[in-house]
Scaffold this active site. Sequence first.
Site, short mmCIF file in Angstrom:
data_model
loop_
_atom_site.label_atom_id
_atom_site.label_comp_id
_atom_site.label_asym_id
_atom_site.label_seq_id
_atom_site.Cartn_x
_atom_site.Cartn_y
_atom_site.Cartn_z
N LYS A 13 -4.99 -38.60 -0.03
CA LYS A 13 -3.82 -38.99 -0.82
C LYS A 13 -4.00 -40.45 -1.24
CE LYS A 13 -1.10 -41.24 0.93
NZ LYS A 13 -0.29 -42.39 1.34
N ASP A 130 4.73 -39.07 4.47
CA ASP A 130 3.74 -38.58 3.50
C ASP A 130 3.50 -37.08 3.58
OD1 ASP A 130 3.19 -40.98 2.24
OD2 ASP A 130 1.55 -41.51 3.60
#
Length: 277
Positions: A13, A130
């Site tokens: 990510k 996240d």
Amino acid sequence: MKALALREFAPAKINLALHVTGQRPDGYHLLDSLVVFAGVGDWVSVEPAEALSLTVTGPFAAGLAAEDNLVLRAARLLGLQAAITLDKHLPIASGIGGGSADAAAALRALSAMAGVALPDAAAVLALGADVPVCLEGVPLRMQGVGEVLTPLPALPECYVVLVNPGVAVATPAVFKALPRKDNPAMAMMPVWRSAGELAAWLAEQRNDLEAPAIELAPVIAEVKAALAVRPGCLLARMSGSGATCYGLFSSEELAKAAAGALREDAPAWWVAAAAVL
């Protein structure tokens, strides 16, 4: 129907921009971030078993403890028994969501293996800020404490070079060193027609955690500078809370050439070139 063994990709990510816009009374920080994923990451394999277990393999296995890994905590949300293998290729505590991506991949794989629904949004968020965005796995604008996810205009073809100097940076320490918590949000997002247009827009945005992270780990500034001077690098910036930095490129050839040069110049650094998914 018998449950099947499955293998799920857990992509890195990347926070192309990360603005810290406030702090709640409970201490959680409010974020505004442009999040994308890269074609490099970990792998999570699951298969039916009589008990829940986790085996960690791969180049960065030594840095992880299997007993209280986020993958196991994610698996417990589904209440399933499975043998899970985490093949760890991303550096630990590196600002590219490795642990969150692994947990999200485990949820996707276990859900598909057993034919059960994913946990509700609140339970997923409780695993970490996240994890919801990693569960989606597509470019998104992430706001709030990670729970507000907005689809983005289609991104142009672009590539990243990720570089980590081998220094783990603790996210709480970076947030603690941030002098201001109420910074401006990101600007309105246009439709980007090229990697150059995306980079030009990003250049007007920020990663508010970059400066405090550099105070804690000055080598991050060296990594960013090393990326910025590579031919074809449109933008160099730290991702997340560090210490990984990314360089944005318009072509695979330029990205691979930059990665090769960086490996030669700094063989101790972890370097990967990949497409933005």
